[in-house]
Scaffold this active site. Structure first.
Site, PDB file in Angstrom:
ATOM      1  N   ASN A  70       2.640  -1.287  10.387  1.00  7.97           N
ATOM      2  CA  ASN A  70       1.591  -0.997   9.398  1.00  7.97           C
ATOM      3  C   ASN A  70       1.090  -2.346   8.905  1.00  7.97           C
ATOM      4  O   ASN A  70       1.756  -3.021   8.127  1.00  7.97           O
ATOM      5  CB  ASN A  70       2.189  -0.170   8.264  1.00  7.97           C
ATOM      6  N   ARG A  82       0.135   2.611  12.160  1.00 10.20           N
ATOM      7  CA  ARG A  82      -0.564   3.366  11.123  1.00 10.20           C
ATOM      8  C   ARG A  82      -1.995   2.829  11.095  1.00 10.20           C
ATOM      9  O   ARG A  82      -2.215   1.657  10.795  1.00 10.20           O
ATOM     10  CB  ARG A  82       0.096   3.148   9.771  1.00 10.20           C
ATOM     11  N   HIS A 132      -3.856   9.080   3.200  1.00  6.21           N
ATOM     12  CA  HIS A 132      -2.445   9.468   3.005  1.00  6.21           C
ATOM     13  C   HIS A 132      -2.100  10.705   3.842  1.00  6.21           C
ATOM     14  O   HIS A 132      -1.148  11.425   3.533  1.00  6.21           O
ATOM     15  CB  HIS A 132      -2.137   9.833   1.534  1.00  6.21           C
ATOM     16  N   LEU A 143       2.099  10.447  -5.197  1.00  7.87           N
ATOM     17  CA  LEU A 143       1.913   9.538  -6.329  1.00  7.87           C
ATOM     18  C   LEU A 143       2.706   8.262  -6.081  1.00  7.87           C
ATOM     19  O   LEU A 143       3.913   8.200  -6.302  1.00  7.87           O
ATOM     20  CB  LEU A 143       2.382  10.207  -7.636  1.00  7.87           C
ATOM     21  N   ASN A 179       1.626   3.786  -5.371  1.00  6.26           N
ATOM     22  CA  ASN A 179       0.649   2.834  -5.891  1.00  6.26           C
ATOM     23  C   ASN A 179      -0.743   3.417  -5.710  1.00  6.26           C
ATOM     24  O   ASN A 179      -1.568   3.404  -6.605  1.00  6.26           O
ATOM     25  CB  ASN A 179       0.792   1.527  -5.130  1.00  6.26           C
ATOM     26  N   ARG A 228      -6.428   1.499  -9.021  1.00  9.18           N
ATOM     27  CA  ARG A 228      -7.725   2.145  -8.757  1.00  9.18           C
ATOM     28  C   ARG A 228      -8.037   3.172  -9.833  1.00  9.18           C
ATOM     29  O   ARG A 228      -7.147   3.894 -10.284  1.00  9.18           O
ATOM     30  CB  ARG A 228      -7.727   2.836  -7.395  1.00  9.18           C
ATOM     31  N   GLY A 251       6.159  10.011  -7.670  1.00  6.67           N
ATOM     32  CA  GLY A 251       6.468  11.441  -7.507  1.00  6.67           C
ATOM     33  C   GLY A 251       7.918  11.691  -7.147  1.00  6.67           C
ATOM     34  O   GLY A 251       8.525  12.669  -7.587  1.00  6.67           O
ATOM     35  N   GLU A 252       8.505  10.788  -6.371  1.00  2.43           N
ATOM     36  CA  GLU A 252       9.896  10.982  -5.930  1.00  2.43           C
ATOM     37  C   GLU A 252      10.913  10.555  -6.982  1.00  2.43           C
ATOM     38  O   GLU A 252      12.018  11.067  -7.022  1.00  2.43           O
ATOM     39  CB  GLU A 252      10.161  10.144  -4.662  1.00  2.43           C
ATOM     40  N   ASN A 253      10.507   9.588  -7.824  1.00  2.60           N
ATOM     41  CA  ASN A 253      11.513   8.921  -8.675  1.00  2.60           C
ATOM     42  C   ASN A 253      11.352   9.112 -10.173  1.00  2.60           C
ATOM     43  O   ASN A 253      12.209   8.663 -10.926  1.00  2.60           O
ATOM     44  CB  ASN A 253      11.501   7.416  -8.387  1.00  2.60           C
ATOM     45  N   GLU A 295       6.502   8.397   6.208  1.00  2.00           N
ATOM     46  CA  GLU A 295       5.379   8.221   7.124  1.00  2.00           C
ATOM     47  C   GLU A 295       5.819   7.557   8.427  1.00  2.00           C
ATOM     48  O   GLU A 295       5.348   7.910   9.500  1.00  2.00           O
ATOM     49  CB  GLU A 295       4.284   7.393   6.439  1.00  2.00           C
TER      50      GLU A 295
HETATM   51  P1  ADP Z   1       2.828   2.505  -2.161  1.00  2.00           P
HETATM   52  O1  ADP Z   1       1.737   3.464  -2.496  1.00  2.00           O
HETATM   53  O2  ADP Z   1       2.431   1.075  -2.274  1.00  2.00           O
HETATM   54  O3  ADP Z   1       3.611   2.872  -0.923  1.00  2.00           O
HETATM   55  P2  ADP Z   1       5.145   3.492  -3.597  1.00  2.00           P
HETATM   56  O4  ADP Z   1       5.045   4.844  -3.011  1.00  2.00           O
HETATM   57  O5  ADP Z   1       6.315   2.653  -3.250  1.00  2.00           O
HETATM   58  O6  ADP Z   1       3.831   2.646  -3.386  1.00  2.00           O
HETATM   59  O7  ADP Z   1       5.101   3.674  -5.189  1.00  2.00           O
HETATM   60  C1  ADP Z   1       5.043   2.602  -6.053  1.00  2.00           C
HETATM   61  C2  ADP Z   1       5.063   3.123  -7.480  1.00  2.00           C
HETATM   62  O8  ADP Z   1       6.216   3.931  -7.674  1.00  2.00           O
HETATM   63  C3  ADP Z   1       5.096   2.024  -8.516  1.00  2.00           C
HETATM   64  O9  ADP Z   1       4.219   2.321  -9.574  1.00  2.00           O
HETATM   65  C4  ADP Z   1       6.536   2.086  -8.977  1.00  2.00           C
HETATM   66  O10 ADP Z   1       6.698   1.611 -10.291  1.00  2.00           O
HETATM   67  C5  ADP Z   1       6.791   3.567  -8.899  1.00  2.00           C
HETATM   68  N1  ADP Z   1       8.213   3.858  -8.984  1.00  2.00           N
HETATM   69  C6  ADP Z   1       9.195   3.534  -8.111  1.00  2.00           C
HETATM   70  N2  ADP Z   1      10.400   3.919  -8.605  1.00  2.00           N
HETATM   71  C7  ADP Z   1      10.170   4.479  -9.821  1.00  2.00           C
HETATM   72  C8  ADP Z   1      10.990   5.057 -10.839  1.00  2.00           C
HETATM   73  N3  ADP Z   1      12.306   5.143 -10.692  1.00  2.00           N
HETATM   74  N4  ADP Z   1      10.390   5.538 -11.947  1.00  2.00           N
HETATM   75  C9  ADP Z   1       9.067   5.459 -12.098  1.00  2.00           C
HETATM   76  N5  ADP Z   1       8.232   4.930 -11.191  1.00  2.00           N
HETATM   77  C10 ADP Z   1       8.776   4.437 -10.062  1.00  2.00           C
END
Ligand code: ADP
Length: 414
Positions: free
Chosen positions: A7, A99, A189, A218, A220, A250, A343-345, A395
């Site tokens: 990528n 990608r 995406h 959700l 970056n 954005r 979304g995951e974290n 991905e």
């Molecule tokens: P990209 O779109 O660049 O692939 P990611 O999917 O890695 O990005 O997401 C990045 C975002 O996820 C950042 O805003 C980061 O702070 C947020 N993030 C990662 N871990 C956590 C967490 N534990 N709690 C809240 N936000 C998180």
């Protein structure tokens, strides 16, 4: 088959080497051999790499350009020092999966890259001037390094959205602009939305036809998709990834008239305003602090900063609004899936987005929501009418699997 997934960005190269084949795809036993990223290509590059389950190593190397980075990466992978199992020489890399950001109206599926496909990707440069040139350069660098014998496959970010109907992809601007310049919604995406939609139906033992969900990526970058019968019927990103949800930097949806207004008032060119909407807006723009959700949440906890609070509120409100819109578009949905870094974290963000959606039977299970950090989990109660899931995206895995299927001429899975 060992597939190198690439990528490529303007000064970075994300990579993952995955051992997979049709049998391993079936059994979900693909092997992650190594993954990482090379950043700051063009100077003293920083390489972060993880091999198997070992701890991540970080080192630097002067790398002048993308071909130099690729050359370094392959030499490092095959070296004894890297410790990547099963790889003794570059001939142990059997295919490369890329990608590719924009496939225009042409690509509805991943494709083996031949001269014609490469030309078509080049033709999409107009649609994604910031992204596709990097992909083309990377494909060419791989060709130069390995020759034409090594199969390369393009997996497009737009492809999954290819079936979105006219009513959702057309902008209400003069039709000749669509005809002349292909101005329409494409969506991005796609690989992520496709992967989590696949996992959702796998977890629920549903067929593609039975899959009617809303997926929220959700990270970056952020986007939503309304998926009916397994395919998107609408998605929030548009002609470019700027439209839709609020993102790290954005703006997402804005009144298009503000572009000229900002340009006039601030003495900027319209391209500069576009760049401001892409790189200085979103969470960063409102908070004035950072685009990093983790830092914002920490800041809110420690200092209760008003602008941080409002940035997060705007972020969550926009996502909620899209859920509402897509429920209407789909005529109801059976599931909502959260994915991407946020979304995951982040249980807090998921909760804030889902709050107030009880009216259509969404009952969040607080405990499960808190627990679901970086893992697949249903976070609604048994009796919830609509189920919400956390499904970490992957991905790279999907790119590796598509690469195998395309190289072997296997039809895409139903
Ligand atoms: P990209 O779109 O660049 O692939 P990611 O999917 O890695 O990005 O997401 C990045 C975002 O996820 C950042 O805003 C980061 O702070 C947020 N993030 C990662 N871990 C956590 C967490 N534990 N709690 C809240 N936000 C998180």
């Amino acid at each position: 088959m060992n597939v190198l997934v690439l990528n490529s960005g303007s000064s970075s190269l994300k990579f993952q080497l995955i051992g997979t084949d049709l049998d391993r795809i079936q059994k979900n036993t693909d092997a992650r051999l190594c993954r990482g990223v090379i950043e700051r290509i063009g100077g003293e590059a920083i390489i972060s790499a993880t091999v198997g389950n070992k701890p991540r190593s970080v080192f630097t190397e002067p790398l002048a350009n993308l071909p130099a980075a690729l050359d370094f990466l392959v030499r490092w992978i095959v070296s004894e020092e890297s410790g990547v199992s099963d790889i003794q020489s570059s001939s142990d890399i059997h295919a490369v999966g890329h990608r590719v950001v924009h496939g225009g109206e042409k690509f509805s599926e991943s494709a083996v890259i031949n001269d014609e496909v490469l030309k078509d990707i080049e033709n999409c440069i107009d649609l994604a001037p910031l992204h596709n040139p990097n992909n083309v350069k990377c494909i060419q660098a791989v060709r130069k390094m390995f020759g034409l014998k090594l199969p390369q496959v393009a997996v497009f970010d737009t492809a999954f959205h290819h079936r979105i109907p006219e009513q959702a992809y057309l902008y209400a601007v003069p039709y000749h602009l669509y005809r002349r310049h292909h101005i329409r919604r494409y969506g991005f995406h796609g690989t992520s939305h496709r992967y989590v939609a696949f996992r959702y139906r796998f977890l629920n033992k549903l067929t593609r036809e039975q899959t009617r969900i809303i997926t929220l990526h959700l990270g970056n970058g952020c986007s939503a998709a309304a998926i009916d019968k397994g395919y998107p019927v609408d998605t929030s990103m548009g002609m470019t990834p700027l439209e839709g949800l609020v993102m790290g930097t954005r703006s997402g949806d804005v009144d298009p008239a503000i572009v000229n207004l900002i340009a006039t008032k601030e003495g900027l060119l319209t391209q500069e305003v576009e760049s401001l909407l892409n790189t200085q807006s979103g969470l960063l723009g409102i908070s004035g602090l950072t685009n990093d959700m983790r830092v914002l949440q920490q800041e809110l906890k420690e200092h209760d900063d008003r602008r941080v609070r409002v940035a997060i509120q705007v972020f969550c409100y926009r996502a909620k609004k899209y859920i509402g819109a897509y429920l209407a578009a789909l005529g109801g949905a059976d599931g909502i899936v959260f994915t991407g870094g946020i979304g995951e974290n982040s249980p807090e963000i998921r909760k804030q987005i889902c709050e107030g959606l009880e009216w259509f039977g969404l009952k969040l299970d607080e405990g499960k929501n808190q627990e679901a950090v970086g893992k697949e989990e249903r976070i609604t109660t048994e009796d919830s009418k609509i189920h919400v899931y956390v499904i970490p995206t992957d991905e790279e895995l999907l790119i590796a699997r598509d690469t195998v299927r395309c190289v072997l001429g296997e039809p895409h899975p139903s």
